[in-house]
Scaffold this active site. Structure first.
Site, PDB file in Angstrom:
ATOM      1  N   GLY A 123      -9.063   1.629  -3.831  1.00 20.40           N
ATOM      2  CA  GLY A 123      -9.206   0.555  -2.842  1.00 20.40           C
ATOM      3  C   GLY A 123      -8.141  -0.526  -2.966  1.00 20.40           C
ATOM      4  N   GLY A 125      -4.906  -0.065  -2.160  1.00 22.98           N
ATOM      5  CA  GLY A 125      -3.799   0.172  -1.232  1.00 22.98           C
ATOM      6  C   GLY A 125      -2.586   0.790  -1.918  1.00 22.98           C
ATOM      7  N   SER A 129      -5.721   7.994  -2.056  1.00 19.91           N
ATOM      8  CA  SER A 129      -6.103   9.108  -1.164  1.00 19.91           C
ATOM      9  C   SER A 129      -4.951  10.089  -1.000  1.00 19.91           C
ATOM     10  CB  SER A 129      -6.499   8.636   0.236  1.00 19.91           C
ATOM     11  OG  SER A 129      -7.017   7.360   0.229  1.00 19.91           O
ATOM     12  N   ASP A 173       2.521   7.488   3.197  1.00 22.98           N
ATOM     13  CA  ASP A 173       1.936   7.586   1.855  1.00 22.98           C
ATOM     14  C   ASP A 173       2.103   8.994   1.282  1.00 22.98           C
ATOM     15  OD1 ASP A 173       1.181   5.100   2.562  1.00 22.98           O
ATOM     16  OD2 ASP A 173      -0.958   5.516   2.720  1.00 22.98           O
TER      17      ASP A 173
HETATM   18  C1  GLA Z   1      -1.623   2.881   5.177  1.00 20.76           C
HETATM   19  C2  GLA Z   1      -1.339   4.199   5.909  1.00 20.76           C
HETATM   20  C3  GLA Z   1       0.163   4.435   6.082  1.00 20.76           C
HETATM   21  C4  GLA Z   1       0.861   3.198   6.655  1.00 20.76           C
HETATM   22  C5  GLA Z   1       0.443   1.927   5.911  1.00 20.76           C
HETATM   23  C6  GLA Z   1       0.980   0.696   6.554  1.00 20.76           C
HETATM   24  O1  GLA Z   1      -1.191   2.972   3.851  1.00 20.76           O
HETATM   25  O2  GLA Z   1      -1.901   5.289   5.214  1.00 20.76           O
HETATM   26  O3  GLA Z   1       0.381   5.570   6.889  1.00 20.76           O
HETATM   27  O4  GLA Z   1       0.617   3.090   8.022  1.00 20.76           O
HETATM   28  O5  GLA Z   1      -0.967   1.808   5.823  1.00 20.76           O
HETATM   29  O6  GLA Z   1       2.361   0.658   6.488  1.00 20.76           O
END
Ligand code: GLA
Length: 387
Positions: A123, A125, A129, A173
């Site tokens: 969680g 960021g 995942s 990501d």
């Molecule tokens: C999340 C999403 C990514 C991207 C970011 C913002 O991490 O998984 O694809 O959009 O937010 O940049």
């Protein structure tokens, strides 16, 4: 992990070891889904796995992070993987990858046991995942001789997240986790998937990640809403100008065609995507030219745009960024990832790191009543088998 593997799955197989990193995005936020540029790197925290083939058709999964109260693995036949589970919901990420690979014609001609153990804060960021998706894809590719290349692995993982898990994320990501390179950031064009690596030689500076410890629980629904708003802005502009994605426009063109966007909130969302795209490219050039001052200012500007135009920061992230901006020895600081909680990324002079952490720690809890967590990271390679 080997002891636990034996306890959960039995002692009759010799598991192999794998790792997939998390990622931090330096700049180019919320541009991936609008066909723009991103500039992330893989980090040295991530998820480890031990995995082994077994007879039969069963996929067995166990997470040391989520299943510590349970002694038996989650178990399912590859033939039965069809939809999401609500209990032990973390299994949806590996199941999503298996399901997507099956739909692309990959044949699972046997069973497999996987034990996961991660050291990424969930969680926050930092893409836990994407890490578990790409890791699982890598394991399948190696153990079943699928020979899937890194870019395809990223695409399959994104497809799993979009269509199986139900989060409409872009490719950043999964791409960073799969294609990361030690001591390099990746400049990725998200419309063409062309990419290049830029050496991150920060010499006297360190990358510090600060976790606001605000769980990004709104991230899913608000993320999908932002994407819809960008889509609406794109549809409006398309009535007067032929483009395929928002990031086809430069800032002057957006200004020129802004009259066509009916909703003022949607215009703000588009303004962020277009301005952030330009910042990502400028930041890449600045880094190549060794201009860390400019790089840092662009990071700060990125935060402001995410705060005011894209509106995905929260007061805690703003507080962390503002505290960093006011601290001598900081080149730049911004929220990183999807937003609504999670982390900031800051470029801090080596000799000031300790004082920086002490200052933010104290002031952040004074101003928000929350405790921040700090990580000094190194830039790592992407998902891999560990030999
Ligand atoms: C999340 C999403 C990514 C991207 C970011 C913002 O991490 O998984 O694809 O959009 O937010 O940049």
């Amino acid at each position: 992990m080997r002891d636990i593997f034996e306890k959960i799955f039995g002692a009759d197989s010799k598991p192999e070891k794998f790792f997939a990193p998390g990622r931090v995005n330096l700049i180019g936020e919320h541009t991936d889904h609008e066909g723009g540029f991103v500039f992330p790197c893989a980090i040295d925290s991530g998820i480890y796995a031990l995995a082994a083939r077994r007879p039969g058709k069963f996929l067995r999964l166990y997470s040391m992070n989520f299943d510590s109260e349970i002694t038996s693995p989650f178990e399912i036949s590859f033939d039965e993987i069809k939809e999401k589970f609500s209990e032990r919901s973390w299994v949806n990420y590996p199941l999503g990858v298996a399901s997507v690979l099956k739909s692309h014609g990959y044949n699972f001609d046997g069973g497999v046991d996987i034990l996961y153990n991660g050291n990424l804060p969930g969680g926050a960021g930092l893409s836990s995942s994407a890490a578990i998706e790409v890791l699982t894809g890598k394991i399948f590719s190696e153990l079943f001789d699928f020979n899937i290349d890194g870019v395809s692995l990223a695409k399959f993982s994104q497809e799993a997240e979009n269509n199986f898990v139900g989060m409409n994320c872009g490719i950043m990501d999964q791409f960073a986790v799969s294609m990361g390179k030690k001591n390099h950031a990746i400049l990725l064009n998200c419309s063409t998937l062309e990419y290049s690596y830029a050496p991150l030689e920060l010499e006297n500076y360190k990358i510090i990640i600060t976790n606001s410890n605000v769980p990004h629980s709104l991230a899913g629904s608000e993320y999908n809403l932002r994407r819809q708003q960008c889509e609406a802005a794109l549809a409006d502009i398309k009535n007067v100008k032929k483009i395929s994605c928002l990031c086809d426009l430069n800032f002057n063109e957006l200004d020129e065609y802004s009259y066509s966007i009916k909703d003022s909130v949607n215009l703000k969302r588009a303004r962020h995507a277009v301005s952030e795209n330009a910042r990502a490219l400028r930041a890449y050039d600045a880094l190549k030219a060794g201009d860390l001052d400019l790089f840092g200012r662009l990071m700060n500007a990125s935060h402001v745009s995410l705060r005011d135009d894209y509106q995905v920061t929260v007061p805690e992230l703003d507080t962390l960024a503002e505290l960093a901006w006011s601290f001598p020895g900081v080149k730049g600081s911004r929220m990183t990832g999807g937003g609504f909680g999670g982390c900031t990324v800051s470029i801090v002079e080596k000799d000031s790191v300790e004082k920086f952490i002490a200052y933010l720690d104290k002031e952040y809890s004074k101003r928000t009543g929350r405790k921040a967590t700090f990580y000094t990271i190194s830039i790592s390679d992407g998902a891999r088998k560990i030999i």
